[in-house]
Scaffold this motif. Sequence first.
Motif, PDB file in Angstrom:
ATOM      1  N   CYS A 220      -8.135 -23.474 -39.893  1.00 36.42           N
ATOM      2  CA  CYS A 220      -9.269 -24.314 -40.300  1.00 36.42           C
ATOM      3  C   CYS A 220     -10.023 -23.693 -41.473  1.00 36.42           C
ATOM      4  N   LEU A 221     -10.212 -22.368 -41.460  1.00 32.60           N
ATOM      5  CA  LEU A 221     -10.893 -21.695 -42.553  1.00 32.60           C
ATOM      6  C   LEU A 221     -10.091 -21.796 -43.856  1.00 32.60           C
ATOM      7  N   LYS A 222      -8.808 -21.678 -43.742  1.00 29.62           N
ATOM      8  CA  LYS A 222      -7.950 -21.791 -44.927  1.00 29.62           C
ATOM      9  C   LYS A 222      -7.924 -23.213 -45.463  1.00 29.62           C
ATOM     10  N   ARG A 223      -7.984 -24.183 -44.581  1.00 31.68           N
ATOM     11  CA  ARG A 223      -7.889 -25.591 -44.982  1.00 31.68           C
ATOM     12  C   ARG A 223      -9.135 -26.054 -45.755  1.00 31.68           C
ATOM     13  N   THR A 224     -10.276 -25.441 -45.490  1.00 30.82           N
ATOM     14  CA  THR A 224     -11.503 -25.869 -46.167  1.00 30.82           C
ATOM     15  C   THR A 224     -11.416 -25.674 -47.679  1.00 30.82           C
ATOM     16  N   GLY A 225     -10.721 -24.634 -48.133  1.00 32.25           N
ATOM     17  CA  GLY A 225     -10.605 -24.373 -49.566  1.00 32.25           C
ATOM     18  C   GLY A 225     -11.868 -23.811 -50.193  1.00 32.25           C
ATOM     19  N   GLN A 226     -12.824 -23.398 -49.385  1.00 32.75           N
ATOM     20  CA  GLN A 226     -14.089 -22.886 -49.909  1.00 32.75           C
ATOM     21  C   GLN A 226     -14.009 -21.406 -50.303  1.00 32.75           C
ATOM     22  N   TYR A 227     -13.015 -20.692 -49.773  1.00 28.19           N
ATOM     23  CA  TYR A 227     -12.937 -19.258 -50.014  1.00 28.19           C
ATOM     24  C   TYR A 227     -11.572 -18.906 -50.632  1.00 28.19           C
ATOM     25  N   PRO A 228     -11.552 -17.938 -51.500  1.00 23.95           N
ATOM     26  CA  PRO A 228     -10.275 -17.497 -52.075  1.00 23.95           C
ATOM     27  C   PRO A 228      -9.408 -16.783 -51.037  1.00 23.95           C
ATOM     28  N   GLU A 229      -8.155 -16.584 -51.393  1.00 27.87           N
ATOM     29  CA  GLU A 229      -7.181 -16.011 -50.455  1.00 27.87           C
ATOM     30  C   GLU A 229      -7.586 -14.621 -49.982  1.00 27.87           C
ATOM     31  N   HIS A 230      -8.041 -13.760 -50.882  1.00 30.32           N
ATOM     32  CA  HIS A 230      -8.333 -12.372 -50.482  1.00 30.32           C
ATOM     33  C   HIS A 230      -9.562 -12.286 -49.550  1.00 30.32           C
ATOM     34  N   ILE A 231     -10.494 -13.221 -49.686  1.00 30.59           N
ATOM     35  CA  ILE A 231     -11.647 -13.219 -48.768  1.00 30.59           C
ATOM     36  C   ILE A 231     -11.201 -13.611 -47.361  1.00 30.59           C
ATOM     37  N   ILE A 232     -10.361 -14.631 -47.253  1.00 30.15           N
ATOM     38  CA  ILE A 232      -9.855 -15.057 -45.930  1.00 30.15           C
ATOM     39  C   ILE A 232      -9.000 -13.953 -45.320  1.00 30.15           C
ATOM     40  N   LEU A 233      -8.201 -13.271 -46.136  1.00 34.07           N
ATOM     41  CA  LEU A 233      -7.335 -12.208 -45.627  1.00 34.07           C
ATOM     42  C   LEU A 233      -8.158 -11.040 -45.097  1.00 34.07           C
ATOM     43  N   GLN A 234      -9.249 -10.711 -45.791  1.00 35.26           N
ATOM     44  CA  GLN A 234     -10.106  -9.630 -45.316  1.00 35.26           C
ATOM     45  C   GLN A 234     -10.791 -10.004 -43.995  1.00 35.26           C
ATOM     46  N   ALA A 235     -11.270 -11.264 -43.879  1.00 34.87           N
ATOM     47  CA  ALA A 235     -11.873 -11.724 -42.624  1.00 34.87           C
ATOM     48  C   ALA A 235     -10.847 -11.712 -41.498  1.00 34.87           C
ATOM     49  N   LEU A 236      -9.615 -12.039 -41.815  1.00 32.83           N
ATOM     50  CA  LEU A 236      -8.536 -12.038 -40.815  1.00 32.83           C
ATOM     51  C   LEU A 236      -8.298 -10.634 -40.293  1.00 32.83           C
ATOM     52  N   ARG A 237      -8.235  -9.645 -41.210  1.00 36.65           N
ATOM     53  CA  ARG A 237      -8.006  -8.257 -40.786  1.00 36.65           C
ATOM     54  C   ARG A 237      -9.152  -7.757 -39.907  1.00 36.65           C
ATOM     55  N   ASN A 238     -10.364  -8.125 -40.282  1.00 35.34           N
ATOM     56  CA  ASN A 238     -11.519  -7.651 -39.512  1.00 35.34           C
ATOM     57  C   ASN A 238     -11.571  -8.249 -38.104  1.00 35.34           C
ATOM     58  N   SER A 239     -10.952  -9.417 -37.920  1.00 34.72           N
ATOM     59  CA  SER A 239     -10.996 -10.075 -36.606  1.00 34.72           C
ATOM     60  C   SER A 239      -9.924  -9.575 -35.655  1.00 34.72           C
ATOM     61  N   LEU A 240      -8.929  -8.860 -36.164  1.00 35.20           N
ATOM     62  CA  LEU A 240      -7.837  -8.360 -35.331  1.00 35.20           C
ATOM     63  C   LEU A 240      -8.162  -6.974 -34.795  1.00 35.20           C
ATOM     64  N   LYS A 241      -7.829  -6.751 -33.522  1.00 35.91           N
ATOM     65  CA  LYS A 241      -8.058  -5.474 -32.862  1.00 35.91           C
ATOM     66  C   LYS A 241      -6.790  -5.037 -32.132  1.00 35.91           C
ATOM     67  N   GLY A 242      -6.739  -3.775 -31.777  1.00 39.13           N
ATOM     68  CA  GLY A 242      -5.679  -3.278 -30.925  1.00 39.13           C
ATOM     69  C   GLY A 242      -4.278  -3.490 -31.479  1.00 39.13           C
ATOM     70  N   THR A 243      -3.394  -3.977 -30.588  1.00 40.91           N
ATOM     71  CA  THR A 243      -1.979  -4.145 -30.928  1.00 40.91           C
ATOM     72  C   THR A 243      -1.784  -5.142 -32.057  1.00 40.91           C
ATOM     73  N   ALA A 244      -2.532  -6.230 -32.055  1.00 46.78           N
ATOM     74  CA  ALA A 244      -2.381  -7.248 -33.096  1.00 46.78           C
ATOM     75  C   ALA A 244      -2.715  -6.686 -34.478  1.00 46.78           C
ATOM     76  N   ARG A 245      -3.708  -5.865 -34.583  1.00 45.60           N
ATOM     77  CA  ARG A 245      -4.076  -5.271 -35.866  1.00 45.60           C
ATOM     78  C   ARG A 245      -3.004  -4.285 -36.333  1.00 45.60           C
ATOM     79  N   PHE A 246      -2.424  -3.553 -35.391  1.00 48.04           N
ATOM     80  CA  PHE A 246      -1.388  -2.579 -35.748  1.00 48.04           C
ATOM     81  C   PHE A 246      -0.153  -3.256 -36.348  1.00 48.04           C
TER      82      PHE A 246
END
Length: 275
Positions: free
Chosen positions: A26-52
Amino acid sequence: LPTFSGNESSQKGEVTYDVWSFEVRCLKRTGQYPEHIILQALRNSLKGTARFMLVSLGEGASVNDVLTKLDGFYGTVSTCEILMQSFYNDYQKENESIVSFASRIEETLIKAINRGHLDISAKDSMLRSKFWTGLKSQELRNSTRHHYDSKKDFQFLLMEIRKVEQEETNKVHMVQKVNSKVARQQPSQVDTQRDSNKEVLDQLTKLMSRLESLEQKVNTNIVPPHTGDSRPTYRGRGQTYNRYSNRGNRTPFRGRASGRGNAPNFRYNGSQSSN
């Protein structure tokens, strides 16, 4: 973005992978943010095994690369047949709310639709039928049958059934409240009955004491018989006699009257007189 760790035991505040991936798309579909901003938010939301798991993708991985990687580990792998079988075999569990049950069967059906097994136009009709027939309460189904027959939209049917369930729950709470009030009143009634019984017992005790006192007064009027005479002798007012005094000979009275009009005092000793 919400937090997702991929661990089997989710921590407080974490969401499932389906919810997390939905938020990312949904965040990607809005088109309000560039790719690198969404990618950074994605990394920050992952923890544990998923982040690894992001380490193996390298530094130049895109948002789609991350979603594809995590879909392989955490995405739905059930076939459409398995999803539909799970949908039709599902029912409301014990102590499960109506909302949780409705949400679960809708999630299962959406997965089957996303895989192309069903057309989305059939979603509402299938959800409506499965939801009503899967309710655990027979009384709730009976009281909402007219809503099931008249409401053709799943959301409206869900709302009406929730209203009926809330009314029935309120009635149950009222009955429990009344029963609780009655239960609190019962000890006072027991105390009242106990006090009444104690009062009756006290009165009986007093009555027994009076009877014993009267019995002692009667016994004090009995004097022991003369030596050699087994017949009991009683002492009356102004005279002494025994129970056989009227049967034998009497001795004349001894003593004289004192005063005019006074009756003489008679004394009988119960022995035979010698002529």
